[in-house]
Design a protein around this motif. Sequence first.
Motif, PDB file in Angstrom:
ATOM      1  N   PHE A 207       0.820  -1.209   0.000  1.00  0.00           N
ATOM      2  CA  PHE A 207       0.000   0.000   0.000  1.00  0.00           C
ATOM      3  C   PHE A 207       0.860   1.269   0.000  1.00  0.00           C
ATOM      4  CE2 PHE A 207      -2.960  -3.159   1.878  1.00  0.00           C
ATOM      5  CZ  PHE A 207      -3.940  -3.077   0.906  1.00  0.00           C
ATOM      6  N   ASP A 208       2.009   1.231   0.671  1.00  0.00           N
ATOM      7  CA  ASP A 208       2.880   2.407   0.672  1.00  0.00           C
ATOM      8  C   ASP A 208       3.485   2.643  -0.705  1.00  0.00           C
ATOM      9  OD1 ASP A 208       2.300   2.719   3.313  1.00  0.00           O
ATOM     10  OD2 ASP A 208       4.201   1.895   4.064  1.00  0.00           O
ATOM     11  N   PHE A 209       3.942   1.580  -1.335  1.00  0.00           N
ATOM     12  CA  PHE A 209       4.482   1.724  -2.689  1.00  0.00           C
ATOM     13  C   PHE A 209       3.396   2.203  -3.648  1.00  0.00           C
ATOM     14  CE2 PHE A 209       7.846  -1.642  -1.632  1.00  0.00           C
ATOM     15  CZ  PHE A 209       8.807  -0.672  -1.379  1.00  0.00           C
ATOM     16  N   ALA A 210       2.174   1.692  -3.475  1.00  0.00           N
ATOM     17  CA  ALA A 210       1.081   2.115  -4.349  1.00  0.00           C
ATOM     18  C   ALA A 210       0.740   3.586  -4.128  1.00  0.00           C
ATOM     19  CB  ALA A 210      -0.148   1.245  -4.102  1.00  0.00           C
ATOM     20  N   ALA A 211       0.787   4.017  -2.889  1.00  0.00           N
ATOM     21  CA  ALA A 211       0.442   5.408  -2.578  1.00  0.00           C
ATOM     22  C   ALA A 211       1.425   6.394  -3.208  1.00  0.00           C
ATOM     23  CB  ALA A 211       0.397   5.608  -1.067  1.00  0.00           C
ATOM     24  N   ARG A 212       2.695   6.016  -3.283  1.00  0.00           N
ATOM     25  CA  ARG A 212       3.671   6.936  -3.877  1.00  0.00           C
ATOM     26  C   ARG A 212       3.964   6.625  -5.342  1.00  0.00           C
ATOM     27  NH1 ARG A 212       7.589   4.478   0.167  1.00  0.00           N
ATOM     28  NH2 ARG A 212       8.946   3.034  -0.976  1.00  0.00           N
ATOM     29  N   GLY A 213       3.129   5.788  -5.943  1.00  0.00           N
ATOM     30  CA  GLY A 213       3.239   5.523  -7.378  1.00  0.00           C
ATOM     31  C   GLY A 213       4.339   4.564  -7.758  1.00  0.00           C
ATOM     32  N   ASP A 214       4.846   3.798  -6.795  1.00  0.00           N
ATOM     33  CA  ASP A 214       5.908   2.835  -7.070  1.00  0.00           C
ATOM     34  C   ASP A 214       5.275   1.473  -7.352  1.00  0.00           C
ATOM     35  OD1 ASP A 214       8.161   1.327  -7.285  1.00  0.00           O
ATOM     36  OD2 ASP A 214       8.926   1.721  -5.271  1.00  0.00           O
ATOM     37  N   SER A 215       4.770   1.319  -8.571  1.00  0.00           N
ATOM     38  CA  SER A 215       4.114   0.055  -8.928  1.00  0.00           C
ATOM     39  C   SER A 215       5.058  -1.135  -8.907  1.00  0.00           C
ATOM     40  CB  SER A 215       3.448   0.185 -10.303  1.00  0.00           C
ATOM     41  OG  SER A 215       2.431   1.169 -10.276  1.00  0.00           O
ATOM     42  N   PRO A 216       6.321  -1.016  -9.400  1.00  0.00           N
ATOM     43  CA  PRO A 216       7.226  -2.173  -9.311  1.00  0.00           C
ATOM     44  C   PRO A 216       7.453  -2.637  -7.875  1.00  0.00           C
ATOM     45  CG  PRO A 216       8.084  -0.573 -10.877  1.00  0.00           C
ATOM     46  CD  PRO A 216       6.929   0.072 -10.192  1.00  0.00           C
ATOM     47  N   GLY A 217       7.581  -1.689  -6.936  1.00  0.00           N
ATOM     48  CA  GLY A 217       7.757  -2.080  -5.541  1.00  0.00           C
ATOM     49  C   GLY A 217       6.551  -2.826  -5.009  1.00  0.00           C
ATOM     50  N   ALA A 218       5.348  -2.348  -5.356  1.00  0.00           N
ATOM     51  CA  ALA A 218       4.134  -3.048  -4.926  1.00  0.00           C
ATOM     52  C   ALA A 218       4.068  -4.443  -5.529  1.00  0.00           C
ATOM     53  CB  ALA A 218       2.902  -2.234  -5.331  1.00  0.00           C
ATOM     54  N   ARG A 219       4.494  -4.565  -6.768  1.00  0.00           N
ATOM     55  CA  ARG A 219       4.488  -5.882  -7.417  1.00  0.00           C
ATOM     56  C   ARG A 219       5.446  -6.845  -6.714  1.00  0.00           C
ATOM     57  NH1 ARG A 219       8.079  -7.773 -10.674  1.00  0.00           N
ATOM     58  NH2 ARG A 219       8.943  -5.705 -11.099  1.00  0.00           N
ATOM     59  N   VAL A 220       6.653  -6.369  -6.359  1.00  0.00           N
ATOM     60  CA  VAL A 220       7.629  -7.229  -5.694  1.00  0.00           C
ATOM     61  C   VAL A 220       7.094  -7.695  -4.336  1.00  0.00           C
ATOM     62  CG1 VAL A 220       9.897  -7.255  -4.600  1.00  0.00           C
ATOM     63  CG2 VAL A 220       9.632  -6.276  -6.885  1.00  0.00           C
ATOM     64  N   ALA A 221       6.535  -6.771  -3.552  1.00  0.00           N
ATOM     65  CA  ALA A 221       5.999  -7.144  -2.237  1.00  0.00           C
ATOM     66  C   ALA A 221       4.849  -8.136  -2.380  1.00  0.00           C
ATOM     67  CB  ALA A 221       5.537  -5.892  -1.494  1.00  0.00           C
ATOM     68  N   ALA A 222       3.992  -7.919  -3.374  1.00  0.00           N
ATOM     69  CA  ALA A 222       2.877  -8.850  -3.588  1.00  0.00           C
ATOM     70  C   ALA A 222       3.379 -10.226  -4.022  1.00  0.00           C
ATOM     71  CB  ALA A 222       1.924  -8.279  -4.631  1.00  0.00           C
ATOM     72  N   SER A 223       4.435 -10.268  -4.818  1.00  0.00           N
ATOM     73  CA  SER A 223       4.966 -11.559  -5.263  1.00  0.00           C
ATOM     74  C   SER A 223       5.559 -12.341  -4.099  1.00  0.00           C
ATOM     75  CB  SER A 223       6.015 -11.348  -6.357  1.00  0.00           C
ATOM     76  OG  SER A 223       7.173 -10.725  -5.845  1.00  0.00           O
ATOM     77  N   VAL A 224       6.225 -11.650  -3.171  1.00  0.00           N
ATOM     78  CA  VAL A 224       6.775 -12.340  -1.995  1.00  0.00           C
ATOM     79  C   VAL A 224       5.643 -12.907  -1.141  1.00  0.00           C
ATOM     80  CG1 VAL A 224       8.082 -12.051   0.137  1.00  0.00           C
ATOM     81  CG2 VAL A 224       8.879 -10.961  -1.970  1.00  0.00           C
ATOM     82  N   LEU A 225       4.624 -12.096  -0.873  1.00  0.00           N
ATOM     83  CA  LEU A 225       3.502 -12.567  -0.065  1.00  0.00           C
ATOM     84  C   LEU A 225       2.775 -13.713  -0.761  1.00  0.00           C
ATOM     85  CD1 LEU A 225       1.881 -12.248   2.499  1.00  0.00           C
ATOM     86  CD2 LEU A 225       0.556 -10.432   1.405  1.00  0.00           C
ATOM     87  N   SER A 226       2.636 -13.631  -2.077  1.00  0.00           N
ATOM     88  CA  SER A 226       1.985 -14.715  -2.824  1.00  0.00           C
ATOM     89  C   SER A 226       2.793 -16.004  -2.732  1.00  0.00           C
ATOM     90  CB  SER A 226       1.805 -14.308  -4.288  1.00  0.00           C
ATOM     91  OG  SER A 226       0.988 -13.162  -4.405  1.00  0.00           O
ATOM     92  N   GLY A 227       4.124 -15.882  -2.794  1.00  0.00           N
ATOM     93  CA  GLY A 227       4.963 -17.072  -2.666  1.00  0.00           C
ATOM     94  C   GLY A 227       4.814 -17.736  -1.320  1.00  0.00           C
ATOM     95  N   ILE A 228       4.705 -16.943  -0.274  1.00  0.00           N
ATOM     96  CA  ILE A 228       4.518 -17.507   1.070  1.00  0.00           C
ATOM     97  C   ILE A 228       3.164 -18.207   1.163  1.00  0.00           C
ATOM     98  CG2 ILE A 228       4.358 -16.941   3.516  1.00  0.00           C
ATOM     99  CD1 ILE A 228       6.164 -14.527   2.959  1.00  0.00           C
ATOM    100  N   ILE A 229       2.120 -17.601   0.595  1.00  0.00           N
ATOM    101  CA  ILE A 229       0.781 -18.198   0.641  1.00  0.00           C
ATOM    102  C   ILE A 229       0.772 -19.532  -0.090  1.00  0.00           C
ATOM    103  CG2 ILE A 229      -1.609 -17.903  -0.102  1.00  0.00           C
ATOM    104  CD1 ILE A 229      -1.163 -14.855   0.249  1.00  0.00           C
ATOM    105  N   ARG A 230       1.371 -19.592  -1.276  1.00  0.00           N
ATOM    106  CA  ARG A 230       1.396 -20.852  -2.026  1.00  0.00           C
ATOM    107  C   ARG A 230       2.201 -21.919  -1.295  1.00  0.00           C
ATOM    108  NH1 ARG A 230       2.390 -17.108  -6.409  1.00  0.00           N
ATOM    109  NH2 ARG A 230       0.487 -16.817  -7.614  1.00  0.00           N
ATOM    110  N   HIS A 231       3.227 -21.502  -0.594  1.00  0.00           N
ATOM    111  CA  HIS A 231       4.056 -22.467   0.127  1.00  0.00           C
ATOM    112  C   HIS A 231       3.285 -23.149   1.253  1.00  0.00           C
ATOM    113  CE1 HIS A 231       7.317 -24.340   2.237  1.00  0.00           C
ATOM    114  NE2 HIS A 231       7.244 -23.519   3.262  1.00  0.00           N
ATOM    115  N   THR A 232       2.393 -22.438   1.887  1.00  0.00           N
ATOM    116  CA  THR A 232       1.689 -22.985   3.047  1.00  0.00           C
ATOM    117  C   THR A 232       0.310 -23.526   2.714  1.00  0.00           C
ATOM    118  OG1 THR A 232       0.824 -20.779   3.599  1.00  0.00           O
ATOM    119  CG2 THR A 232       2.904 -21.448   4.618  1.00  0.00           C
ATOM    120  N   SER A 233      -0.209 -23.274   1.511  1.00  0.00           N
ATOM    121  CA  SER A 233      -1.565 -23.689   1.168  1.00  0.00           C
ATOM    122  C   SER A 233      -1.533 -24.611  -0.035  1.00  0.00           C
ATOM    123  CB  SER A 233      -2.449 -22.469   0.877  1.00  0.00           C
ATOM    124  OG  SER A 233      -3.719 -22.871   0.409  1.00  0.00           O
TER     125      SER A 233
END
Length: 654
Positions: A207-233
Amino acid sequence: DKLVTRLSQEDALLKLFELVVTEPPEEASEERKFRYPFVTVELISCGPPSFFRAIVDPNKPEILRKLFSFLDQPTDDINPVLAGYFSRATSHIHSKHPKEVADFIRSAESESILGKFLERLHSRSIAELLTRLLVAEEKDDVCFAVEGFAMRLLEMLKDATSIDSQENISLILLELIAYKDSICYIEDLTRQLTEPSVARLLLDCIFDFAARGDSPGARVAASVLSGIIRHTSSQAAETMPPTPALTAHLGDTEGDVVNIGVDEVEEVPVHAVAAHASQSPPRSATGSGVEPESEEFLASRNTVLMRGISGHFSRIGELIDSILAQEATLQLPNGRVPSAGMALLEVLNLLALLASTGSDPIFTAIERENLLPKCLEILFRHPWSTLLHNAVRSLLGAVFSPAHGCRTLVLSLLRNNNYVERLVNEYQLQKVADEAQESLVHTRAGYMGHVYLLSVDLRAYGALDQEVAVHLSSIEDWEKVVVPVLEATADTYAEQLGGGIPEADRNLASSRVESMSSTSAEAEDDDFASFGRGPISMDDDDDDDDDFNPVATAPELLESRGRGFDDDDEDDDDDFVPGGSSGGGGGGDAGSGDAGITPFAANFGDSGGNAFAAGFGADTEAFAANFGGDAGGGFAADFGNAAFAANFDQKPEV
């Protein structure tokens, strides 16, 4: 052997490593700047076992200390070429002797070395090397302290201003998850990654990266969280495609073509296999001795993670509300359209992944924040964003899943948000556009394919749930407008590609292969009722031999199948004339060009021949005599003589 012995001495190794880790002076030769470092890394990559043992000799720590001195260079002045050489050389040494390298790092204050690595994560080569050093199957191979490592990396992600650093932090964490079966401390790492503080930090980054217009940063953070979710589910891993793995290009420790000396054969350790696997997308090493995480452990950690994430869904609702309220547009060839932004796309993809887990805390949070109607409005508000349409369709598809979906959300969507009416309205608008032929000029909306899929999901759900079926039947236009379109579209999809074989071509040989192969096994062969054209009729099953009975007449066959005349007088070949005459320059035996021979095609079944052999115009009943020889009686006589050798005007040999 002498070369290996010399290169294995301490002074030689120190000189070799100096070429790899030290920036050459400006006045250095071209060989010193480029050729020598490259050749040095090739030598290290192809060295025999005794060479590597000399490098990791615990009695000579200065050798490895010289190698790791590359990390003492200023962080902003890293030579990317030398960084690649350093990474490749160290990776090869570690793959051969992981325990010795780990012992050196721990004895040399591993915290200091780890800090130097983390300060230089903007270098891809350094990040890849750190990842390889972190993969340890045995406790003795662990190079760095594991406690708190995940949070330390993620805090760096939050403060990173360089996209290179952000992506390299993601690389390290995602590859560690991918190598879960090759890491002895994987349970400890999983426990760190699923703590509520980690979920909060990653969502803050998004959300912080999105607020300041840093879409690549938001994408990287989302990819890490998605990887953790897939690992446990397990459900998320099955229903959602994995994030493309980030690969490291390290040398092949077993496939080297060049070797600098002959040495004793040494068994390749398991870590060499892991290093070799780094050339492919990261995956768990085969045959690893690491005990995998239990399903109970992963399920418990997934519950903790889902509860931590569900507490932040209000921020997702606020982001969607802000997108719906804004009036940002984007110029496209068909006019200006509303713009959603990449940050929203990442959030919707994350939301769809969370819904695919089938977690009750996630579904409860979705219902509490009323997210489904908002996401549906986002879909219809942005008619030309296919990626956004895919994300919303994945979210709704997960909710409508019979296995892991949520019936409460489905009923709420139908009763309180006019979901069915919205789908019906889209089909009515499309029908009007089709009747006006407007869709032939400009497509009305880009989401109609997704509307079709959503309607199919809803109809399939109604077939399993009586209450949903009753609700659908109560809406007259659903059966009148939507269902016929769904059935017609399904029929179209069921058609053979290209429409199948036309009726006029169904008797062609290529379409009768199956019928030919299915004839009775009692018959040895089948009679052909035609030669080269027309339908094929099979003989009865009672006879074991077949009569060759062409239908086509000789003139017709010759007209359609015969060869043309050869008017080249300079060749030595006889021109084949279907009428029975021979061109000039023959020189064959008397029977080879008999002017009185009848057409070839007419000789099969013709009354003038008593057998197949008689079809060439000869009176004799023997096949051997069919070439014009009157002394038939054997194959050798076919060319007019008693011996085969005489066929070429040679004296027969007895």
